[in-house]
Design a protein around this motif. Structure first.
Motif, PDB file in Angstrom:
ATOM      1  N   ASN A 153     -15.349 -39.229   2.720  1.00 51.86           N
ATOM      2  CA  ASN A 153     -15.836 -38.391   1.621  1.00 51.86           C
ATOM      3  C   ASN A 153     -14.744 -37.488   1.054  1.00 51.86           C
ATOM      4  N   ILE A 154     -13.754 -37.152   1.874  1.00 48.75           N
ATOM      5  CA  ILE A 154     -12.650 -36.319   1.386  1.00 48.75           C
ATOM      6  C   ILE A 154     -11.908 -37.040   0.261  1.00 48.75           C
ATOM      7  N   PHE A 155     -11.591 -38.310   0.479  1.00 47.43           N
ATOM      8  CA  PHE A 155     -10.860 -39.089  -0.520  1.00 47.43           C
ATOM      9  C   PHE A 155     -11.741 -39.376  -1.739  1.00 47.43           C
ATOM     10  N   ILE A 156     -13.013 -39.648  -1.484  1.00 42.58           N
ATOM     11  CA  ILE A 156     -13.925 -39.935  -2.596  1.00 42.58           C
ATOM     12  C   ILE A 156     -14.083 -38.714  -3.489  1.00 42.58           C
ATOM     13  N   LEU A 157     -14.281 -37.555  -2.882  1.00 43.61           N
ATOM     14  CA  LEU A 157     -14.443 -36.334  -3.672  1.00 43.61           C
ATOM     15  C   LEU A 157     -13.180 -36.022  -4.462  1.00 43.61           C
ATOM     16  N   THR A 158     -12.025 -36.240  -3.861  1.00 45.62           N
ATOM     17  CA  THR A 158     -10.764 -36.012  -4.577  1.00 45.62           C
ATOM     18  C   THR A 158     -10.669 -36.902  -5.811  1.00 45.62           C
ATOM     19  N   GLY A 159     -11.035 -38.172  -5.654  1.00 48.00           N
ATOM     20  CA  GLY A 159     -11.006 -39.084  -6.794  1.00 48.00           C
ATOM     21  C   GLY A 159     -12.000 -38.709  -7.874  1.00 48.00           C
ATOM     22  N   LEU A 160     -13.196 -38.288  -7.471  1.00 42.64           N
ATOM     23  CA  LEU A 160     -14.203 -37.889  -8.455  1.00 42.64           C
ATOM     24  C   LEU A 160     -13.786 -36.625  -9.197  1.00 42.64           C
ATOM     25  N   LEU A 161     -13.096 -35.731  -8.514  1.00 43.43           N
ATOM     26  CA  LEU A 161     -12.573 -34.544  -9.194  1.00 43.43           C
ATOM     27  C   LEU A 161     -11.551 -34.941 -10.258  1.00 43.43           C
ATOM     28  N   GLY A 162     -10.748 -35.959  -9.945  1.00 42.94           N
ATOM     29  CA  GLY A 162      -9.806 -36.459 -10.939  1.00 42.94           C
ATOM     30  C   GLY A 162     -10.519 -37.014 -12.156  1.00 42.94           C
ATOM     31  N   LEU A 163     -11.597 -37.775 -11.929  1.00 36.12           N
ATOM     32  CA  LEU A 163     -12.392 -38.299 -13.041  1.00 36.12           C
ATOM     33  C   LEU A 163     -12.997 -37.165 -13.851  1.00 36.12           C
ATOM     34  N   PHE A 164     -13.438 -36.129 -13.163  1.00 36.37           N
ATOM     35  CA  PHE A 164     -14.018 -34.974 -13.841  1.00 36.37           C
ATOM     36  C   PHE A 164     -13.009 -34.318 -14.779  1.00 36.37           C
ATOM     37  N   PHE A 165     -11.798 -34.109 -14.305  1.00 41.33           N
ATOM     38  CA  PHE A 165     -10.783 -33.473 -15.142  1.00 41.33           C
ATOM     39  C   PHE A 165     -10.405 -34.360 -16.327  1.00 41.33           C
ATOM     40  N   LEU A 166     -10.345 -35.669 -16.107  1.00 41.06           N
ATOM     41  CA  LEU A 166     -10.009 -36.579 -17.200  1.00 41.06           C
ATOM     42  C   LEU A 166     -11.111 -36.628 -18.254  1.00 41.06           C
ATOM     43  N   SER A 167     -12.350 -36.382 -17.834  1.00 41.18           N
ATOM     44  CA  SER A 167     -13.473 -36.448 -18.771  1.00 41.18           C
ATOM     45  C   SER A 167     -13.550 -35.231 -19.682  1.00 41.18           C
ATOM     46  N   GLY A 168     -12.821 -34.176 -19.348  1.00 40.68           N
ATOM     47  CA  GLY A 168     -12.826 -32.971 -20.175  1.00 40.68           C
ATOM     48  C   GLY A 168     -14.056 -32.104 -20.010  1.00 40.68           C
ATOM     49  N   LYS A 169     -14.794 -32.283 -18.930  1.00 41.95           N
ATOM     50  CA  LYS A 169     -15.991 -31.479 -18.706  1.00 41.95           C
ATOM     51  C   LYS A 169     -15.622 -30.055 -18.296  1.00 41.95           C
TER      52      LYS A 169
END
Length: 292
Positions: free
Chosen positions: A119-135
């Protein structure tokens, strides 16, 4: 001198007004401003993409056809980039593609990071997607909201859900999976591990499901559907991972996800869901380690 053909956008009495001017008429169209946290209606296209995405998640976690499920999610996520008209219908597919893709990348036949550390790696990747999405951070429910009003109900619901899971475990343990606690460890170590695991599990899973996935789902779906979507993914993950597990355990996890998701939406904050998760996991760990 202003151009009469110019389209102006003004704020009128708290609503969003689009004002179009030409030589003959003035057309004023007033639209209620949508909240930054999501949509108020779900289109048929959005619903269809969501259902197909959840079917892929079922194939990924339950049927364990992980590569094909990930590729299918990738195709649906790509539609939002290739076809602009589909962009608003693919946030769920995008976040689930990232979630399943990361899960597959770090847990396959060549490389494996065991749950829950994955989950540590998954959450890190999802945070990256979040920043790229501009939310915005507020869309992840990291705000006080109505935390004060929902903290006690969240704790009570956590205790109630843990009691339900434990009752089923003591009645028919094969329905919810094996006892995951290391009961042979010394008492002081078990106490530290219980507190540490409850904290770790809370921060990782609530942020992944009730913050990240729920946030992306809310940009595509109505609140109830968004809550059910993240709860389904949470339940599918529990089929083989965590406790409770297996088919009946996944049903209990779905109820858990529904309760936590509804609390997040109602309180407009992730923090009460943290309380629910921590209380539930800590209660399960203590009883399973010291009583069973």
């Amino acid at each position: 001198m202003p151009n009469p053909e110019h389209n102006a956008v003004e704020n009128v009495n708290g609503t969003l007004a689009e004002i179009s001017r030409d030589d003959r008429e003035v057309l004023i169209e007033v639209k209620a401003a949508l909240p930054v946290t999501g949509v108020s209606e779900t289109s048929a296209r959005s619903f269809l993409i969501c259902v197909v995405s959840l079917a892929a998640v079922f194939v990924f976690f339950v049927l364990e056809q992980r590569l094909w499920a990930t590729l299918g999610l990738g195709v649906m996520a790509l539609l939002g980039y290739v076809l602009p008209s589909w962009r608003s219908a693919t946030p769920v597919a995008q976040v689930l593609f990232a979630y399943c893709g990361l899960s597959y990348a770090i847990n396959n036949e060549y490389f494996a990071v065991a749950y829950p550390y994955s989950n540590i790696f998954i959450l890190t990747g999802l945070l990256g997607l979040f920043f790229l999405s501009g939310k915005q951070w507020s869309q992840l429910y990291f705000a006080p909201g109505k935390t004060k009003n929902w903290t006690r109900p969240a704790a009570i619901i956590g205790i109630a859900l843990s009691a339900l899971i434990l009752a089923i475990y003591f009645w028919r343990p094969e329905l919810v999976g094996k006892n995951p606690t290391p009961r042979q460890w010394p008492l002081d170590v078990l106490i530290v591990v219980a507190l540490g695991y409850a904290t770790f599990s809370t921060l990782m899973e609530e942020t992944i499901f009730r913050s990240m996935i729920l946030s992306f789902a809310r940009t595509q779906l109505k609140p109830g559907l968004a809550v059910a979507t993240q709860a389904f993914v949470f339940a599918a993950m529990h089929y083989h991972f965590g406790f409770p597990a297996q088919a009946f355990g996944s049903l209990l996890a779905f109820l858990w996800g529904l309760a936590a998701g509804l609390i997040v939406v109602k309180s407009e904050s992730i923090y009460p869901a943290y309380v629910l998760h921590f209380v539930l996991v800590l209660a399960l760990f203590i009883v399973l380690a010291f009583v069973s």
